[in-house]
Design an enzyme around this catalytic site. Structure first.
Site, mmCIF file in Angstrom:
data_model
loop_
_atom_site.group_PDB
_atom_site.id
_atom_site.type_symbol
_atom_site.label_atom_id
_atom_site.label_comp_id
_atom_site.label_asym_id
_atom_site.label_seq_id
_atom_site.Cartn_x
_atom_site.Cartn_y
_atom_site.Cartn_z
ATOM 1 N N ARG A 93 0.840 -1.212 0.000
ATOM 2 C CA ARG A 93 0.000 0.000 0.000
ATOM 3 C C ARG A 93 0.872 1.257 0.000
ATOM 4 O O ARG A 93 0.563 2.247 -0.677
ATOM 5 C CB ARG A 93 -0.953 -0.017 1.202
ATOM 6 C CG ARG A 93 -2.128 0.950 1.085
ATOM 7 C CD ARG A 93 -1.826 2.336 1.608
ATOM 8 N NE ARG A 93 -1.307 2.274 2.959
ATOM 9 C CZ ARG A 93 -0.392 3.100 3.428
ATOM 10 N NH1 ARG A 93 0.115 4.069 2.697
ATOM 11 N NH2 ARG A 93 0.062 2.963 4.664
ATOM 12 N N GLY A 133 10.636 13.581 -1.914
ATOM 13 C CA GLY A 133 11.644 13.908 -0.916
ATOM 14 C C GLY A 133 11.312 15.167 -0.139
ATOM 15 O O GLY A 133 11.584 16.287 -0.602
ATOM 16 N N THR A 135 11.094 14.852 3.888
ATOM 17 C CA THR A 135 11.742 14.653 5.193
ATOM 18 C C THR A 135 13.261 14.680 5.058
ATOM 19 O O THR A 135 13.814 14.209 4.060
ATOM 20 C CB THR A 135 11.288 13.297 5.760
ATOM 21 O OG1 THR A 135 9.875 13.355 5.936
ATOM 22 C CG2 THR A 135 11.950 12.998 7.085
ATOM 23 N N GLU A 366 4.085 10.525 7.465
ATOM 24 C CA GLU A 366 2.942 11.361 7.056
ATOM 25 C C GLU A 366 2.284 12.040 8.247
ATOM 26 O O GLU A 366 1.071 12.254 8.260
ATOM 27 C CB GLU A 366 1.876 10.535 6.317
ATOM 28 C CG GLU A 366 2.401 9.516 5.345
ATOM 29 C CD GLU A 366 2.937 10.117 4.071
ATOM 30 O OE1 GLU A 366 2.910 11.364 3.959
ATOM 31 O OE2 GLU A 366 3.397 9.358 3.223
HETATM 32 P P1 TGC Z 1 2.486 26.502 8.439
HETATM 33 O O1 TGC Z 1 3.918 26.937 8.414
HETATM 34 O O2 TGC Z 1 1.559 27.348 9.208
HETATM 35 O O3 TGC Z 1 1.838 26.341 7.033
HETATM 36 C C1 TGC Z 1 2.603 26.350 5.959
HETATM 37 C C2 TGC Z 1 1.686 26.457 4.759
HETATM 38 O O4 TGC Z 1 1.160 25.171 4.494
HETATM 39 C C3 TGC Z 1 -0.260 25.231 4.535
HETATM 40 N N1 TGC Z 1 -0.721 23.976 5.101
HETATM 41 C C4 TGC Z 1 -1.403 23.083 4.398
HETATM 42 N N2 TGC Z 1 -1.854 23.105 3.134
HETATM 43 C C5 TGC Z 1 -2.513 22.028 2.708
HETATM 44 N N3 TGC Z 1 -2.749 20.955 3.496
HETATM 45 C C6 TGC Z 1 -2.303 20.887 4.751
HETATM 46 N N4 TGC Z 1 -2.522 19.814 5.493
HETATM 47 C C7 TGC Z 1 -1.600 21.997 5.259
HETATM 48 N N5 TGC Z 1 -1.003 22.278 6.451
HETATM 49 C C8 TGC Z 1 -0.474 23.496 6.328
HETATM 50 C C9 TGC Z 1 -0.586 26.431 5.391
HETATM 51 O O5 TGC Z 1 -1.868 26.896 5.110
HETATM 52 C C10 TGC Z 1 0.484 27.378 4.950
HETATM 53 O O6 TGC Z 1 0.139 27.872 3.666
HETATM 54 P P2 TGC Z 1 0.515 29.365 3.259
HETATM 55 O O7 TGC Z 1 0.075 29.461 1.824
HETATM 56 O O8 TGC Z 1 -0.243 30.240 4.186
HETATM 57 O O9 TGC Z 1 1.994 29.494 3.430
HETATM 58 O O10 TGC Z 1 2.538 25.097 8.913
HETATM 59 P P3 TGC Z 1 1.560 24.562 9.960
HETATM 60 O O11 TGC Z 1 1.784 25.333 11.229
HETATM 61 O O12 TGC Z 1 0.181 24.523 9.410
HETATM 62 O O13 TGC Z 1 2.086 23.096 10.097
HETATM 63 C C11 TGC Z 1 2.696 22.670 11.222
HETATM 64 C C12 TGC Z 1 2.585 21.139 11.185
HETATM 65 C C13 TGC Z 1 3.338 20.606 12.392
HETATM 66 C C14 TGC Z 1 1.134 20.746 11.266
HETATM 67 C C15 TGC Z 1 3.217 20.651 9.868
HETATM 68 O O14 TGC Z 1 4.555 21.046 9.816
HETATM 69 C C16 TGC Z 1 3.111 19.164 9.688
HETATM 70 O O15 TGC Z 1 2.104 18.635 9.204
HETATM 71 N N6 TGC Z 1 4.187 18.424 10.023
HETATM 72 C C17 TGC Z 1 4.268 16.994 9.756
HETATM 73 C C18 TGC Z 1 5.037 16.804 8.496
HETATM 74 C C19 TGC Z 1 4.917 15.395 8.022
HETATM 75 O O16 TGC Z 1 3.853 14.825 7.967
HETATM 76 N N7 TGC Z 1 6.046 14.841 7.619
HETATM 77 C C20 TGC Z 1 6.113 13.499 7.139
HETATM 78 C C21 TGC Z 1 6.456 13.485 5.683
HETATM 79 S S1 TGC Z 1 6.500 11.884 5.106
HETATM 80 C C22 TGC Z 1 7.822 11.898 4.067
HETATM 81 O O17 TGC Z 1 8.433 12.843 3.735
HETATM 82 C C23 TGC Z 1 8.157 10.625 3.503
HETATM 83 S S2 TGC Z 1 7.067 10.338 2.278
HETATM 84 C C24 TGC Z 1 6.666 8.741 2.512
HETATM 85 C C25 TGC Z 1 7.663 7.874 1.856
HETATM 86 O O18 TGC Z 1 8.445 8.333 1.036
HETATM 87 O O19 TGC Z 1 7.629 6.646 2.152
#
Ligand code: TGC
Length: 387
Positions: A93, A133, A135, A366
């Protein structure tokens, strides 16, 4: 009449004929191609790359994207497929998620016409593999602090940095790399044979063994201007793709849970102790009932989330509800199923512990449980706890 052991609340009654047909098709693929082999893939840490084109032919790659050879399926159909695939194994998946929800969706949402035509048809067919890419070694939950940089160089760009935990990178033809620029974070479409791009699989994993995650280094990777995704600047880009992948996960986790429950139910019905099947013991029945409660609730959450997505009403905070709840419950279900299997439950002969181990990754990537709790906390209180 619904079989209460498999669909207690008759959730099938809420599905269309087309959704049930798709489910049968994907379930058959899992029964024929994944179940007979998953134990050896898992033990030997092999990702079955020869399944990629088959999944392409089944229309599972980028299945909810439109045009360019993609399936154009609904969000619910995509979710149902994710559920069936993860009942086989999370690694399979995850392949479909990384390819379709992350790499292809980045190109589909934000790519130029030329990028879409160059990459999407081949990726939908499974002839080309993509990775995503975001993380980094020092930026997981907080991608805003990424260190990878892209600098303008004449009419092109030069990328330097590192990415970690990137699914499929060592077998990918193309990588979507997110990097800081003077204009903000931007996405780049990087053919993986570009000089300076190196992907190295991370070995010795105790989870997701039938799948590939890598370190990537980017050492003076030179790209033309046409490599940048023109449609987005800022973290909204990668986060929009993460929404798609997180959505698939909240269905997939229930597939793993369901498979673990079925293994435990079958075992409990057969296994005799103290002169009777262990399914007759009250403590075992309690465990099985708790599993049914959470699988049915989680599946309803997935279906409601999908229906909202299909009519354009789904908010990212609502995806966090399902990702947090369904993965957390799925791990508990798989662990509880393992206890019913006793000592036999620690072998690969039975699926629950394999699923539970996989779900450790799923609850982490994620967006961790903690991040999704804080996204929900912010939605409820209006107060962000992380900034
Ligand atoms: P913030 O700095 O306030 O917002 C930045 C901009 O992003 C927008 N935004 C979103 N847009 C769409 N969907 C969402 N879910 C969004 N979340 C935020 C936001 O509106 C803003 O837009 P703009 O136009 O105003 O600049 O960031 P935040 O304070 O909302 O977020 C903080 C936090 C902690 C929730 C966020 O950093 C987060 O979700 N962190 C977790 C990151 C994560 O899930 N990382 C895992 C990635 S997995 C990976 O890379 C590997 S892929 C899988 C694989 O390859 O196997």
């Amino acid at each position: 009449m619904t079989d209460l052991a498999t669909d207690y609340l008759d959730i099938d009654f809420l599905l269309t004929e087309q959704e049930i047909d798709l489910r049968s098709q994907v379930r058959q693929f899992v029964d024929d191609r994944i179940r007979p082999n998953i134990n050896s893939w898992y033990e030997e840490a092999v990702f079955p790359q020869d399944l990629v084109k088959e999944m392409g032919s089944l229309g599972l790659l980028g299945m909810h994207l439109k045009g360019y050879g993609c399936g154009g399926r609904t969000a619910v159909e995509y979710g149902i497929a994710a559920m069936e695939l993860e009942a086989g194994d999370s690694g399979i998946r995850t392949f479909v998620s990384v390819q379709g929800s992350l790499a292809m969706s980045a190109i589909s949402k934000f790519g130029s016409e030329e990028q879409k035509q160059q990459w999407l048809p081949g990726m939908a067919a499974g002839e080309l593999i993509g990775c995503f890419g975001l993380t980094e070694p020092t930026a997981g939950s907080d991608p805003a602090n990424m260190l990878t940089r892209a600098e303008r160089n004449g009419s092109g760009w030069v990328l330097n940095g590192a990415k970690r935990w990137i699914g499929l990178a060592s077998i990918a033809d193309v990588a979507i790399i997110w990097a800081g620029t003077d204009e903000g974070i931007r996405g780049f479409v990087v053919p993986t044979d570009t000089e300076g791009f190196l992907a190295t699989p991370i070995s010795e994993k105790l989870s997701m063994r039938a799948s590939i995650q890598c370190d990537i280094t980017l050492d003076d990777v030179r790209l033309p201007d046409s490599a940048v995704l023109p449609g987005v600047v800022g973290l909204r880009g990668p986060f929009s793709c993460l929404n798609e992948a997180r959505y698939g996960i909240l269905w997939g986790a229930m597939g793993a849970a369901r498979d673990a429950y079925h293994a435990a139910l079958a075992y409990a019905s057969d296994r005799t102790q103290f002169g009777k099947p262990i399914a007759s013991f009250q403590l075992t029945q309690q465990k099985l009932v708790d599993m049914v409660l959470e699988i049915q609730k989680g599946t309803l959450v997935a279906l409601q989330t999908g229906r909202l997505k299909d009519v354009g009403r789904l908010r990212p905070e609502q995806i966090s509800f399902g990702k947090l709840n369904n993965v957390r419950q799925a791990i508990e279900i798989c662990r509880s199923a393992r206890t019913i299997l006793g000592g036999n439950g620690i072998t690969l002969e039975y699926s629950p512990l394999r699923h539970a181990n996989n779900l450790e990754s799923v609850r982490t990537y994620e967006g961790t449980d903690e991040i999704h709790a804080l996204i929900m906390g912010r939605a409820i209180t209006g107060i962000p706890s992380f900034s």
